[in-house]
Design a protein around this motif. Structure first.
Motif, PDB file in Angstrom:
ATOM      1  N   CYS A 184      71.817  70.475  78.889  1.00 27.60           N
ATOM      2  CA  CYS A 184      70.120  70.460  77.809  1.00 27.60           C
ATOM      3  C   CYS A 184      69.161  70.118  78.965  1.00 27.60           C
ATOM      4  CB  CYS A 184      69.799  69.643  76.524  1.00 27.60           C
ATOM      5  SG  CYS A 184      71.568  69.651  75.058  1.00 27.60           S
ATOM      6  N   SER A 185      69.414  69.257  79.970  1.00 26.75           N
ATOM      7  CA  SER A 185      68.600  69.675  81.289  1.00 26.75           C
ATOM      8  C   SER A 185      68.268  71.202  81.688  1.00 26.75           C
ATOM      9  CB  SER A 185      68.686  68.071  81.331  1.00 26.75           C
ATOM     10  OG  SER A 185      69.936  68.355  82.846  1.00 26.75           O
ATOM     11  N   MET A 186      67.942  71.604  82.646  1.00 26.87           N
ATOM     12  CA  MET A 186      67.379  72.639  83.369  1.00 26.87           C
ATOM     13  C   MET A 186      66.120  72.395  84.870  1.00 26.87           C
ATOM     14  SD  MET A 186      65.283  75.762  82.806  1.00 26.87           S
ATOM     15  CE  MET A 186      66.191  76.346  81.435  1.00 26.87           C
ATOM     16  N   ARG A 313      69.087  81.969  78.828  1.00 27.58           N
ATOM     17  CA  ARG A 313      70.508  82.183  79.815  1.00 27.58           C
ATOM     18  C   ARG A 313      70.612  80.648  79.470  1.00 27.58           C
ATOM     19  NH1 ARG A 313      71.338  85.189  84.634  1.00 27.58           N
ATOM     20  NH2 ARG A 313      71.118  87.830  83.385  1.00 27.58           N
ATOM     21  N   HIS A 314      69.982  79.858  79.466  1.00 27.29           N
ATOM     22  CA  HIS A 314      70.256  78.280  79.349  1.00 27.29           C
ATOM     23  C   HIS A 314      70.341  77.645  78.072  1.00 27.29           C
ATOM     24  CE1 HIS A 314      68.350  73.763  79.334  1.00 27.29           C
ATOM     25  NE2 HIS A 314      69.496  74.280  79.399  1.00 27.29           N
ATOM     26  N   SER A 315      70.588  79.119  76.909  1.00 24.33           N
ATOM     27  CA  SER A 315      70.240  78.510  75.575  1.00 24.33           C
ATOM     28  C   SER A 315      72.555  78.889  75.594  1.00 24.33           C
ATOM     29  CB  SER A 315      69.873  79.439  74.489  1.00 24.33           C
ATOM     30  OG  SER A 315      69.940  79.409  73.381  1.00 24.33           O
ATOM     31  N   THR A 316      72.690  80.519  76.355  1.00 29.49           N
ATOM     32  CA  THR A 316      73.896  80.618  76.305  1.00 29.49           C
ATOM     33  C   THR A 316      75.199  79.999  76.824  1.00 29.49           C
ATOM     34  OG1 THR A 316      73.198  82.556  76.817  1.00 29.49           O
ATOM     35  CG2 THR A 316      75.542  82.591  76.726  1.00 29.49           C
ATOM     36  N   TYR A 317      74.145  79.019  78.489  1.00 29.88           N
ATOM     37  CA  TYR A 317      74.992  77.961  78.519  1.00 29.88           C
ATOM     38  C   TYR A 317      75.148  76.827  77.772  1.00 29.88           C
ATOM     39  CZ  TYR A 317      75.605  74.239  82.495  1.00 29.88           C
ATOM     40  OH  TYR A 317      76.114  72.870  83.110  1.00 29.88           O
ATOM     41  N   ILE A 318      74.426  76.055  77.625  1.00 28.80           N
ATOM     42  CA  ILE A 318      74.273  75.023  76.562  1.00 28.80           C
ATOM     43  C   ILE A 318      75.382  75.533  75.222  1.00 28.80           C
ATOM     44  CG2 ILE A 318      73.772  74.024  75.131  1.00 28.80           C
ATOM     45  CD1 ILE A 318      70.840  74.183  76.340  1.00 28.80           C
ATOM     46  N   LYS A 319      75.284  76.152  74.945  1.00 30.13           N
ATOM     47  CA  LYS A 319      76.912  76.680  73.662  1.00 30.13           C
ATOM     48  C   LYS A 319      78.297  76.361  74.282  1.00 30.13           C
ATOM     49  CE  LYS A 319      73.044  79.322  70.601  1.00 30.13           C
ATOM     50  NZ  LYS A 319      73.094  81.118  70.016  1.00 30.13           N
ATOM     51  N   GLU A 320      78.083  77.216  75.883  1.00 29.68           N
ATOM     52  CA  GLU A 320      79.086  77.333  76.246  1.00 29.68           C
ATOM     53  C   GLU A 320      79.795  76.468  76.555  1.00 29.68           C
ATOM     54  OE1 GLU A 320      78.048  80.683  79.695  1.00 29.68           O
ATOM     55  OE2 GLU A 320      78.702  82.313  77.949  1.00 29.68           O
ATOM     56  N   SER A 321      79.302  74.926  76.753  1.00 31.59           N
ATOM     57  CA  SER A 321      79.234  73.915  77.512  1.00 31.59           C
ATOM     58  C   SER A 321      79.700  73.223  76.559  1.00 31.59           C
ATOM     59  CB  SER A 321      78.589  73.177  78.110  1.00 31.59           C
ATOM     60  OG  SER A 321      76.869  72.977  77.101  1.00 31.59           O
TER      61      SER A 321
END
Length: 323
Positions: A184-186, A313-321
């Motif tokens: 959740c951090s960027m 892109r960050h949203s997708t990354y969080i969901k995948e993680s």
């Protein structure tokens, strides 16, 4: 170069750097800000994940002192406009932003104001009262309202730096503080970081004499902190780096190499003369050209569309993680 050699160079850089002023105060501000934006729901509560997002936006350029009691320094042209505009759009998207910025560069919510707002925006109503000039009233009102709202809501923490030493020490502090936040951090690393520096121990203490003839200075290469940021400091954070070139022919190649070398999630590539018109987001899923929309006044900066893409892109990354 092996990872052990890189880590040794980084350790040597920090060990020889002058101590960061008010480090305890900076750590307290960071911890307070992160706690304020922490959710009791926990990172696995996917339906409410956006309220927990935090981004560190770096902005402006680092200086390289030539003397310990610095009078002269090496600088770059970075104005901080991209970092400031991006910060505004991250706040709009619901992020809590740690704005790590060069002193004196562009600030969030001030882009529509004149370069010297205190001289241009205000006038004396009479000898005892001062007011905003009518021609700047709307711009000043919006800037003040938006800035105060972001700070009051706990969505904006501004931390200034000047030198390469300050910047890298503060970046390490921020990364360490955000490590437990995970995906959740960027890190949105828009600052123009010096590639070369004068090691502190080899620097003269006082002002270099100007009458002693030509000046020869040996510059050392600044260790590439991005590698250790990705591997050790905040390995689960979403990471965006930037690549600026003056030669468009080598831009995408250089950005692609940086993507592969540092294993960031995307590289925002721009050519000097067109950087305000368009950028290319280079990632493992392909390259996307992002342009500013001249037909929409509120969206006429390239950062508006850029941050929308990055947030997605960050949203997708969080969901995948979390899957």
């Amino acid at each position: 170069m092996s990872s052990e050699v890189v880590e040794d160079e980084i350790s040597s850089f920090f060990e020889s750097s002058p101590p960061l002023k008010n480090m305890d105060g900076i750590i307290k501000k960071l911890n307070r800000f992160i706690k304020l934006n922490s959710s009791s729901r926990g990172e696995n509560h996917q339906s409410d994940w956006r309220e927990e997002d935090r981004v560190c936006v770096t902005s402006g350029g680092t200086t390289v002192p030539l003397e310990q009691r610095c009078v002269r320094y090496i600088d770059n042209f970075s104005s901080g406009n991209r970092g400031a505009a991006s910060t505004e759009n991250f706040v709009k998207a619901g992020y809590a932003v740690i704005f790590l910025y060069r002193r004196g560069t562009c600030q969030p919510y001030c882009r529509s104001l004149p370069d010297d707002p205190f001289l241009e925006c205000f006038e004396f109503r009479d000898k005892r009262n001062i007011q905003v000039h009518a021609s700047h009233l709307e711009a000043v009102k919006l800037a003040v309202m938006d800035h105060q709202a972001a700070v009051a809501d706990g969505r904006l923490l501004k931390l200034p730096f000047s030198t390469i030493y300050e910047y890298l020490q503060m970046l390490r502090l921020i990364a360490t503080a955000l490590k437990d936040v995970g995906s959740c951090s960027m890190f949105y690393l828009a600052a123009a970081v010096s590639d070369f520096y004068v090691p502190w121990e080899s620097m003269t203490e006082h002002k270099i004499e100007s009458g002693s003839g030509p000046l020869d200075i040996r510059l050392a290469q600044v260790p590439k902190m991005l590698s250790i940021l990705r591997s050790n400091w905040a390995p689960n954070a979403f990471c965006i780096s930037f690549k600026l070139e003056t030669d468009s022919k080598i831009l995408i190649e250089k950005a692609t190499k940086a993507l592969q070398k540092y294993k960031v999630h995307a590289v925002v590539a721009s050519e000097l003369s067109t950087r305000k018109e368009e950028v290319v987001v280079v990632s493992s899923s392909g390259n996307v050209v992002v342009r500013r929309d001249c037909d929409k006044p509120d969206e006429s900066i390239v950062e508006y569309n850029l941050i929308r893409l990055i947030v997605d892109r960050h949203s997708t990354y969080i969901k995948e993680s979390h899957s």
